[in-house]
Design an enzyme around this catalytic site. Structure first.
Site, short mmCIF file in Angstrom:
data_model
loop_
_atom_site.label_atom_id
_atom_site.label_comp_id
_atom_site.label_asym_id
_atom_site.label_seq_id
_atom_site.Cartn_x
_atom_site.Cartn_y
_atom_site.Cartn_z
N GLY A 90 0.82 -1.21 0.00
CA GLY A 90 0.00 0.00 0.00
C GLY A 90 0.84 1.25 0.00
O GLY A 90 2.08 1.21 0.06
N GLY A 92 2.58 3.56 1.54
CA GLY A 92 3.18 3.80 2.84
C GLY A 92 3.79 5.17 3.01
O GLY A 92 4.01 5.63 4.13
N ARG A 93 4.10 5.82 1.88
CA ARG A 93 4.62 7.19 1.96
C ARG A 93 4.06 8.06 0.85
O ARG A 93 4.60 9.12 0.56
CB ARG A 93 6.14 7.17 1.89
CG ARG A 93 6.72 6.55 0.63
CD ARG A 93 8.22 6.75 0.57
NE ARG A 93 8.82 6.03 -0.53
CZ ARG A 93 10.07 6.21 -0.94
NH1 ARG A 93 10.84 7.07 -0.32
NH2 ARG A 93 10.56 5.52 -1.94
N LYS A 113 4.06 12.01 -3.03
CA LYS A 113 5.00 11.03 -2.48
C LYS A 113 5.87 11.71 -1.42
O LYS A 113 6.50 12.74 -1.68
CB LYS A 113 5.88 10.47 -3.60
CG LYS A 113 6.78 9.31 -3.17
CD LYS A 113 7.47 8.73 -4.40
CE LYS A 113 8.35 7.54 -4.05
NZ LYS A 113 8.97 6.96 -5.27
N ASP A 125 8.87 5.77 7.76
CA ASP A 125 8.50 7.09 8.28
C ASP A 125 7.55 7.84 7.37
O ASP A 125 7.10 8.94 7.70
CB ASP A 125 9.77 7.93 8.52
CG ASP A 125 10.62 8.10 7.27
OD1 ASP A 125 10.13 7.84 6.16
OD2 ASP A 125 11.79 8.51 7.41
N ARG A 176 3.48 13.44 -8.34
CA ARG A 176 3.53 12.74 -9.62
C ARG A 176 2.11 12.56 -10.14
O ARG A 176 1.15 12.53 -9.37
CB ARG A 176 4.26 11.41 -9.47
CG ARG A 176 3.74 10.51 -8.38
CD ARG A 176 4.70 9.39 -8.08
NE ARG A 176 4.14 8.46 -7.12
CZ ARG A 176 4.73 7.34 -6.77
NH1 ARG A 176 5.88 7.00 -7.32
NH2 ARG A 176 4.17 6.53 -5.89
N ASP A 252 4.05 -4.64 -7.42
CA ASP A 252 3.45 -3.41 -6.93
C ASP A 252 3.99 -2.18 -7.65
O ASP A 252 3.48 -1.07 -7.45
CB ASP A 252 3.64 -3.27 -5.42
CG ASP A 252 5.10 -3.34 -5.00
OD1 ASP A 252 5.68 -4.43 -5.17
OD2 ASP A 252 5.65 -2.34 -4.52
N ASN A 253 4.99 -2.36 -8.49
CA ASN A 253 5.53 -1.26 -9.29
C ASN A 253 5.15 -1.38 -10.76
O ASN A 253 5.75 -0.71 -11.60
CB ASN A 253 7.06 -1.22 -9.17
CG ASN A 253 7.52 -0.84 -7.78
OD1 ASN A 253 6.80 -0.22 -7.02
ND2 ASN A 253 8.73 -1.25 -7.42
N ASP A 262 6.83 4.36 -10.51
CA ASP A 262 7.69 4.20 -9.34
C ASP A 262 9.18 4.16 -9.69
O ASP A 262 9.78 3.09 -9.79
CB ASP A 262 7.31 2.94 -8.54
CG ASP A 262 6.01 3.12 -7.77
OD1 ASP A 262 5.61 4.27 -7.57
OD2 ASP A 262 5.40 2.12 -7.38
#
Length: 488
Positions: A90, A92-93, A113, A125, A176, A252-253, A262
């Site tokens: 998912g 995450g950032r 992003k 983080d 993006r 996932d990319n 990505d």
């Protein structure tokens, strides 16, 4: 042209059930500032470039202020990473701020992003660093100018907040853009949990918006998979002809639309090496340059597996087995065009394959050799020193060049006309790793001029730009030692 306040948002992904995303606001950052702004990308959403000079622009794309009409969500997906299935990844950032429709009816995601932690951050983080944000910003625009399907980049925003990767780095955010950020892993997360209804809902959503010509067909799901296979195969062919290595071809990319998605540890092949690995973290070479077609096929098989609740196994196998028929002819066509061949002959694949073998043996510069071939003469006895000087030992090239000359003469190729065509497909300027590093080093000192200058050069990669000639030179010794990893 529109202001930020009146962008035409139509947030279809946010209207999907909660199972597909987490509603989340970006986490504010201190003291944001504009690093780079791309007016070409702004034009895609009808945004007035003058908006970038306003303080609210930086605040909005730092995640400090919500854009009117936006509905931020973090997208849920899973994926196969280096061949192993990870059940939930998912955004995450990254945060999908919303979807903007332009006056032409086109739809563009605004994807932030580095926007902070989400439910999918795991131990991360949720942040991005200036280094990687600049690399992605430049890559998006370089690839677009080369004609390779890709996400686009609206802007990079810096912050005084420090982010830890291998060491402490400057934080940043990048916006993006793409018609969709749905990926193969968006289907896998539900299929592997046995949530077949969500697989169907997502497939219908993607088909309705992005493959509408299929939605009334009885075989719409197998037809959808076949089109994804074709788009992915053609994309990887474009990568190969352009000398581009993605670096992290996890599922996932992989975009469901067949666009480059990505940018992490990517790289353009310079000294030609078919086994080029641009990702320092890829210790086995799984995602080496010459492995990209194989991995693309493997990833499509994983997608097909995720769609089996919508079609038979036979239909799924038939769809993914069309990959060679989509990839091979397109690759042959692209390479023939790069060689300036106006007609197709049986021996043409051997001709360009043998040239690549000569390049690999000599570690000659891929981009410079193909560009120099535009000056090749078919006149009897004419030299080809413009290309020969790119080889430490030109003798293997000499033998190939005589075959090439004979091939051109069989179709009556006219040197002047052929050069004009070749110079429109063989770039003079690519995003060499050391050029990106120079821009990054200056940006770390709050000098963003090279980021803008480099984007300007790369948006016209096929043009002669005499004042920018130094951007077309091979890497100096220090630049050949640069490495990038998954933190890049």
């Amino acid at each position: 042209m529109r202001t930020l306040a009146d962008l035409a948002f139509d947030n279809t992904y946010a209207r999907l059930p909660d199972a597909f995303h987490q509603r989340v606001e970006p986490t504010p950052v201190p003291d944001p500032y504009l690093v780079a702004f791309n007016p070409d990308a702004a034009g895609l959403i009808d945004l007035d470039p003058a908006e970038a000079a306003k303080p609210e622009f930086v605040q909005a794309f730092a995640g400090n202020v919500r854009l009117p009409g936006s509905e931020p969500v973090a997208m849920k997906y899973a994926g196969h990473q280096f061949g192993s299935y990870v059940p939930q990844l998912g955004d995450g950032r990254a945060i999908l701020l919303g979807e903007v429709r332009n006056a032409a009816g086109e739809r563009w995601d605004l994807h932030l992003k580095g926007g902070g932690r989400t439910a999918f951050s795991r131990f991360g983080d949720g942040r991005a660093v200036l280094r990687s944000s600049i690399r992605e910003y430049l890559a998006c625009e370089a690839m677009h100018a080369l004609g390779i399907p890709t996400t686009r980049a609206l802007c990079v925003v810096g912050t005084d907040m420090e982010v830890y990767r291998e060491g402490v780095e400057s934080g940043a955010l990048i916006v993006r853009m793409a018609p969709s950020h749905v990926r193969f892993g968006s289907f896998e997360v539900f299929a592997h949990r046995g949530q077949t209804e969500q697989v169907r809902v997502l497939a219908d959503y993607v088909i309705d918006l992005h493959y509408p010509h299929l939605k009334d067909r009885d075989d719409r799901y197998p037809a959808f998979l076949r089109e994804v296979v074709a788009r992915t195969a053609r994309l990887i062919g474009e990568w190969h002809a352009g000398g581009f290595a993605h670096g992290v071809l996890n599922t996932d990319n992989m975009s469901i639309l067949g666009i480059t998605l990505d940018y992490g540890p990517y790289g353009f092949v310079e000294d030609f090496d078919p086994g080029f690995v641009c990702n320092h973290s890829d210790e086995t070479g799984r995602y080496a340059f010459d492995q990209q077609p194989r991995i693309g096929y493997w990833n499509l098989a994983a997608l097909a597996q995720a769609l089996l609740s919508l079609m038979s196994v036979d239909d799924a196998k038939a769809a993914i087995n069309t990959f060679p028929d989509a990839f091979n002819p397109h690759m042959h066509e692209l390479m023939a065009i790069k060689l300036g061949l106006a007609t197709a002959r049986d021996g043409d694949p051997d001709l360009w394959t043998d040239l690549l073998n000569v390049l690999a043996a000599a570690r000659a510069d891929y981009t410079l050799v193909f560009r120099a071939l535009g000056d090749f003469s078919t006149a009897p006895g004419a030299d080809f020193d413009a290309v020969r000087r790119l080889f430490a030992d030109p003798k293997p090239f000499d033998g190939w060049a005589e075959r090439y000359r004979g091939r051109l003469r069989t179709e009556g190729s006219v040197d002047h006309d052929r050069k004009a065509h070749m110079d429109r497909v063989n770039p003079k300027y690519i995003l060499r790793n050391y050029l990106a590093q120079i821009a990054i080093d200056k940006a770390q000192k709050r000098d963003f001029s090279e980021v803008d200058r480099l984007r300007g050069v790369l948006r016209l990669p096929f043009d002669e730009q005499p004042e920018m000639e130094h951007h077309a030179t091979p890497a100096p010794e220090w630049g050949r030692k640069l490495v990038v990893s998954c933190s890049s």
